[in-house]
Design a protein around this motif. Structure first.
Motif, PDB file in Angstrom:
ATOM      1  N   ALA A  35       0.822  -1.207   0.000  1.00 38.41           N
ATOM      2  CA  ALA A  35       0.000   0.000   0.000  1.00 38.41           C
ATOM      3  C   ALA A  35       0.858   1.260   0.000  1.00 38.41           C
ATOM      4  O   ALA A  35       0.605   2.213  -0.748  1.00 38.41           O
ATOM      5  CB  ALA A  35      -0.930  -0.017   1.212  1.00 38.41           C
ATOM      6  N   GLU A  36       1.874   1.273   0.830  1.00 41.01           N
ATOM      7  CA  GLU A  36       2.736   2.450   0.907  1.00 41.01           C
ATOM      8  C   GLU A  36       3.573   2.630  -0.358  1.00 41.01           C
ATOM      9  O   GLU A  36       3.964   3.749  -0.697  1.00 41.01           O
ATOM     10  CB  GLU A  36       3.648   2.339   2.132  1.00 41.01           C
ATOM     11  CG  GLU A  36       2.895   2.461   3.448  1.00 41.01           C
ATOM     12  CD  GLU A  36       3.793   2.281   4.659  1.00 41.01           C
ATOM     13  OE1 GLU A  36       4.922   1.745   4.484  1.00 41.01           O
ATOM     14  OE2 GLU A  36       3.367   2.657   5.762  1.00 41.01           O
ATOM     15  N   GLY A  37       3.792   1.525  -1.080  1.00 44.25           N
ATOM     16  CA  GLY A  37       4.561   1.595  -2.309  1.00 44.25           C
ATOM     17  C   GLY A  37       3.733   1.909  -3.539  1.00 44.25           C
ATOM     18  O   GLY A  37       4.254   1.870  -4.670  1.00 44.25           O
ATOM     19  N   GLY A  38       2.452   2.185  -3.335  1.00 42.09           N
ATOM     20  CA  GLY A  38       1.594   2.564  -4.452  1.00 42.09           C
ATOM     21  C   GLY A  38       0.931   1.404  -5.180  1.00 42.09           C
ATOM     22  O   GLY A  38       0.331   1.588  -6.245  1.00 42.09           O
ATOM     23  N   ASP A  39       0.998   0.218  -4.600  1.00 41.33           N
ATOM     24  CA  ASP A  39       0.370  -0.946  -5.232  1.00 41.33           C
ATOM     25  C   ASP A  39      -1.107  -0.970  -4.853  1.00 41.33           C
ATOM     26  O   ASP A  39      -1.589  -1.861  -4.154  1.00 41.33           O
ATOM     27  CB  ASP A  39       1.084  -2.220  -4.763  1.00 41.33           C
ATOM     28  CG  ASP A  39       0.650  -3.453  -5.539  1.00 41.33           C
ATOM     29  OD1 ASP A  39      -0.149  -3.306  -6.483  1.00 41.33           O
ATOM     30  OD2 ASP A  39       1.098  -4.565  -5.187  1.00 41.33           O
ATOM     31  N   CYS A  66     -11.451  -7.533 -10.249  1.00 40.60           N
ATOM     32  CA  CYS A  66     -10.246  -8.178  -9.723  1.00 40.60           C
ATOM     33  C   CYS A  66     -10.339  -8.179  -8.204  1.00 40.60           C
ATOM     34  O   CYS A  66     -11.145  -7.473  -7.616  1.00 40.60           O
ATOM     35  CB  CYS A  66      -8.982  -7.448 -10.176  1.00 40.60           C
ATOM     36  SG  CYS A  66      -8.852  -5.739  -9.583  1.00 40.60           S
ATOM     37  N   ALA A  67      -9.489  -8.978  -7.597  1.00 39.07           N
ATOM     38  CA  ALA A  67      -9.359  -8.940  -6.140  1.00 39.07           C
ATOM     39  C   ALA A  67      -8.495  -7.739  -5.748  1.00 39.07           C
ATOM     40  O   ALA A  67      -7.761  -7.175  -6.565  1.00 39.07           O
ATOM     41  CB  ALA A  67      -8.739 -10.239  -5.637  1.00 39.07           C
ATOM     42  N   SER A  68      -8.564  -7.359  -4.491  1.00 36.36           N
ATOM     43  CA  SER A  68      -7.786  -6.230  -3.982  1.00 36.36           C
ATOM     44  C   SER A  68      -6.295  -6.434  -4.236  1.00 36.36           C
ATOM     45  O   SER A  68      -5.731  -7.491  -3.923  1.00 36.36           O
ATOM     46  CB  SER A  68      -8.034  -6.092  -2.474  1.00 36.36           C
ATOM     47  OG  SER A  68      -6.986  -5.395  -1.842  1.00 36.36           O
ATOM     48  N   SER A  69      -5.651  -5.424  -4.781  1.00 34.60           N
ATOM     49  CA  SER A  69      -4.216  -5.506  -5.050  1.00 34.60           C
ATOM     50  C   SER A  69      -3.414  -5.669  -3.761  1.00 34.60           C
ATOM     51  O   SER A  69      -2.436  -6.423  -3.708  1.00 34.60           O
ATOM     52  CB  SER A  69      -3.744  -4.254  -5.797  1.00 34.60           C
ATOM     53  OG  SER A  69      -4.028  -3.081  -5.048  1.00 34.60           O
ATOM     54  N   VAL A  70      -3.820  -4.976  -2.713  1.00 37.63           N
ATOM     55  CA  VAL A  70      -3.116  -5.064  -1.438  1.00 37.63           C
ATOM     56  C   VAL A  70      -3.286  -6.456  -0.832  1.00 37.63           C
ATOM     57  O   VAL A  70      -2.330  -7.057  -0.315  1.00 37.63           O
ATOM     58  CB  VAL A  70      -3.615  -3.979  -0.468  1.00 37.63           C
ATOM     59  CG1 VAL A  70      -3.016  -4.160   0.922  1.00 37.63           C
ATOM     60  CG2 VAL A  70      -3.282  -2.592  -1.007  1.00 37.63           C
ATOM     61  N   MET A 122      -7.501 -12.126 -13.494  1.00 37.51           N
ATOM     62  CA  MET A 122      -7.066 -13.424 -12.996  1.00 37.51           C
ATOM     63  C   MET A 122      -6.012 -13.332 -11.901  1.00 37.51           C
ATOM     64  O   MET A 122      -5.637 -14.354 -11.318  1.00 37.51           O
ATOM     65  CB  MET A 122      -6.591 -14.327 -14.124  1.00 37.51           C
ATOM     66  CG  MET A 122      -5.381 -13.903 -14.877  1.00 37.51           C
ATOM     67  SD  MET A 122      -5.213 -14.834 -16.443  1.00 37.51           S
ATOM     68  CE  MET A 122      -5.454 -16.531 -15.931  1.00 37.51           C
ATOM     69  N   GLY A 123      -5.580 -12.112 -11.536  1.00 35.35           N
ATOM     70  CA  GLY A 123      -4.660 -11.946 -10.425  1.00 35.35           C
ATOM     71  C   GLY A 123      -3.281 -11.518 -10.866  1.00 35.35           C
ATOM     72  O   GLY A 123      -2.889 -11.678 -12.017  1.00 35.35           O
ATOM     73  N   THR A 124      -2.524 -10.967  -9.933  1.00 37.93           N
ATOM     74  CA  THR A 124      -1.185 -10.488 -10.252  1.00 37.93           C
ATOM     75  C   THR A 124      -0.270 -11.654 -10.621  1.00 37.93           C
ATOM     76  O   THR A 124      -0.409 -12.754 -10.081  1.00 37.93           O
ATOM     77  CB  THR A 124      -0.565  -9.742  -9.060  1.00 37.93           C
ATOM     78  OG1 THR A 124      -0.391 -10.664  -7.966  1.00 37.93           O
ATOM     79  CG2 THR A 124      -1.437  -8.586  -8.612  1.00 37.93           C
ATOM     80  N   PRO A 125       0.676 -11.425 -11.500  1.00 41.40           N
ATOM     81  CA  PRO A 125       1.648 -12.483 -11.800  1.00 41.40           C
ATOM     82  C   PRO A 125       2.390 -12.954 -10.557  1.00 41.40           C
ATOM     83  O   PRO A 125       2.671 -14.155 -10.416  1.00 41.40           O
ATOM     84  CB  PRO A 125       2.594 -11.810 -12.805  1.00 41.40           C
ATOM     85  CG  PRO A 125       1.753 -10.759 -13.464  1.00 41.40           C
ATOM     86  CD  PRO A 125       0.843 -10.251 -12.385  1.00 41.40           C
ATOM     87  N   ALA A 126       2.692 -12.026  -9.636  1.00 42.54           N
ATOM     88  CA  ALA A 126       3.426 -12.409  -8.423  1.00 42.54           C
ATOM     89  C   ALA A 126       2.636 -13.411  -7.596  1.00 42.54           C
ATOM     90  O   ALA A 126       3.186 -14.411  -7.102  1.00 42.54           O
ATOM     91  CB  ALA A 126       3.745 -11.170  -7.596  1.00 42.54           C
ATOM     92  N   LEU A 127       1.338 -13.160  -7.425  1.00 40.15           N
ATOM     93  CA  LEU A 127       0.524 -14.082  -6.633  1.00 40.15           C
ATOM     94  C   LEU A 127       0.325 -15.400  -7.366  1.00 40.15           C
ATOM     95  O   LEU A 127       0.412 -16.484  -6.768  1.00 40.15           O
ATOM     96  CB  LEU A 127      -0.822 -13.452  -6.278  1.00 40.15           C
ATOM     97  CG  LEU A 127      -1.791 -14.360  -5.507  1.00 40.15           C
ATOM     98  CD1 LEU A 127      -1.130 -14.973  -4.281  1.00 40.15           C
ATOM     99  CD2 LEU A 127      -3.058 -13.595  -5.119  1.00 40.15           C
TER     100      LEU A 127
END
Length: 400
Positions: free
Chosen positions: A58-62, A271-275, A69-74
Motif C-alpha cells: 500500500a505504501e509503495g503505491g500498489d 479483480c481482487a484487492s491488489s493489497v 485473474m490476479g497479479t503475476p506475483a501471486l
C-alpha cells in the motif's frame, strides 16, 4: 413502484452459517451473553509478516486494478505452492485469483452449467454448494455419506449417482462440517470410478488443506494425475493463514475453464484487492511456521472440546481428522423434553434449545444436508470452547 425480483433469487436460501452469525450478533447487541460456536474462521490474527507485506504494498503505491485473474506475483506463488505442497505442476494461464474461494466456485459453475446439468454433492456438505449450483440452473444430486462410512463418499455411491447429465462432482477434504479427510486409498477408489465416466469433472475444495491432525490431506490430482484435465482445485488463504477478511481465494485447472472464469470476473468484481493479493503472495511464499503453529493450536482446542463433550447424555461425538468443526450426532436427544416442557423433535430444535437455554450458538445438521447432527466450531478462543462445552453438557443433562 416495486422492483420485481428474479425467480432464482426468490428461491435462494440465505447462507445458514452467515445467518447464524447474524443472529448471534443481534442477541449480543441486546446485551445477552452468547458463546458463539458457529464461527467458520480462525480467531487468530493474520501473521505479522503478511500484514507487513500488505503495508509495504500500500505504501509503495500498489493500490490499483490488477488483471482479473490476479497479479503475476501471486499466481507464481500459487504455482510454487502447488508444486511444493502437492507435487502438482500448473502454468500461469491455469491459475486464477478470486475474492475468496466462494467466488471461484460460483464462477466455475457459471462458466460450465447449463439447465439440467447435475452436480454431485456428498452430504454432509458446506451449505453453499447446492445453492450455487441451483443459481446457475444446475441440479444438485445430494448423496448421503453416513457416519458409518466416516462421512465419506464411497465408490459405490458415486457410481450410482453418476448419470449422463452429471457435469461435476464436488469433493471437500478436509470436510466442512464433519472434519473427514479422504485417504490415498479413498481417493484412488473414487478415481477409478471417474475414469469410467470421462464426462464428469471434479471440483476439489481444499480450503482446510493444512488443518489436519492425523496426517496430510491429499489432493485428488496427486493421487490420480491422469485426471488433471478435468480437475478444478479450489483453495485460498483464509483458514490456514487467518486471512478471512482479506478475501483471497485461488483456483487451478484447465486453461480453457480458467479463461472462461477470467471473463466472468472481468464482468463482475474486476479483480481482487491488489493489497490483499500482495499479502496472499507473502503468505504462500513466506515462512510456513505460522501454519504449523495454527494447526497445533487447533489440535489442542479439538482435543479439549472432545474431552469436555465426550459422554454428554444423548450426544455421540467423534474426533474430526481435519478442519475445525465437530459434527456430533444428537439422535439421543430427539424426543427429550426441555425443562419448560418442549419436546425436541429435530436437530434444529436442539440448536434452538442450546441457544435459548444455554446461551450457546451452534448450527443444526439439517443446514448441511444430514440430520440429526450439530456443527460446533473450535475456531474460537479456548475459554469460549470450555465455557460453551460445559453449558452444553449441563443443558443436555437437564433434559428428561
Amino acid at each position: 413502484m416495486t422492483i420485481g425480483l428474479a425467480e432464482r433469487v426468490i428461491a435462494l436460501k440465505p447462507s445458514a452459517s452467515i445467518g447464524a452469525k447474524q443472529k448471534v450478533l443481534e442477541l449480543q447487541a441486546t446485551g445477552k451473553t452468547v458463546i458463539d460456536l458457529t464461527i467458520g474462521e480462525p480467531d487468530l490474527d493474520t501473521p505479522a509478516h503478511i500484514v507487513s507485506a500488505a503495508t509495504s504494498a500500500a505504501e509503495g503505491g500498489d493500490t490499483h486494478y490488477t488483471v482479473p485473474m490476479g497479479t503475476p506475483a501471486l499466481r507464481k506463488a500459487i504455482i510454487e505452492k502447488l508444486r511444493r505442497d502437492n507435487t502438482l505442476d500448473y502454468a500461469l494461464n491455469e491459475v486464477i485469483v478470486g475474492v475468496g474461494a466462494k467466488q471461484l466456485i460460483y464462477e466455475a459453475f457459471a462458466a460450465t452449467l447449463n439447465k439440467g446439468d447435475e452436480v454431485i454433492v456428498p452430504a454432509p456438505y458446506w451449505v453453499s454448494y447446492p445453492d450455487i449450483a441451483t443459481i446457475h440452473d444446475g441440479r444438485p444430486i445430494i448423496v448421503p455419506c453416513p457416519e458409518g462410512n466416516g462421512f465419506k463418499l464411497t465408490p459405490e455411491a458415486l457410481r450410482t449417482a453418476i448419470s449422463p447429465r452429471t457435469k461435476w462432482l464436488v469433493l471437500n477434504s478436509p470436510n466442512n462440517p464433519t472434519g473427514a479427510v479422504y485417504s490415498r486409498e479413498d481417493l484412488s477408489a473414487l478415481a477409478e470410478v471417474l475414469r469410467g465416466s470421462p464426462h464428469v469433472s471434479v471440483m476439489t475444495d481444499e480450503i482446510y488443506e493444512h488443518l489436519t491432525y492425523e496426517g496430510k490431506a491429499l489432493s485428488l490430482g496427486e493421487v490420480a494425475p491422469d485426471l488433471k484435465d478435468r480437475l478444478l482445485i479450489i483453495n485460498g488463504v483464509s483458514k490456514a493463514y487467518a486471512m478471512t477478511g482479506w478475501r483471497i481465494g485461488y483456483a487451478a485447472g484447465p486453461a480453457a475453464l480458467i479463461a472462461a472464469m477470467n471473463k466472468l470476473i472481468g464482468q463482475s468484481t474486476s479483480c481482487a484487492s491488489s493489497v490483499s493479493q500482495a499479502a496472499a503472495a507473502a503468505a504462500l511464499s513466506g515462512d510456513q511456521a505460522c501454519v504449523a503453529e495454527a494447526t497445533k493450536t487447533f489440535r489442542k482446542r479439538r482435543d479439549r472440546m472432545f474431552e469436555l463433550l465426550d459422554g454428554t447424555p444423548g450426544m455421540d461425538i467423534r474426533k474430526p481428522e481435519g478442519a475445525f468443526y465437530f459434527y456430533p450426532s444428537v439422535a439421543g436427544l430427539i424426543g427429550k423434553c426441555t425443562p419448560d416442557g418442549k419436546v425436541l423433535t429435530s436437530d434444529l430444535d436442539v440448536s434452538l434449545y442450546l441457544l435459548d437455554g444455554a446461551h450457546v450458538a451452534v448450527l443444526d445438521g439439517g443446514a448441511y444436508g444430514m440430520s440429526p447432527y450439530l456443527r460446533m466450531s473450535f475456531g474460537g478462543a479456548m475459554e469460549d470452547i470450555e465455557a460453551g462445552c460445559r453449558a452444553i453438557r449441563k443443558a443436555c443433562e437437564a433434559l428428561v
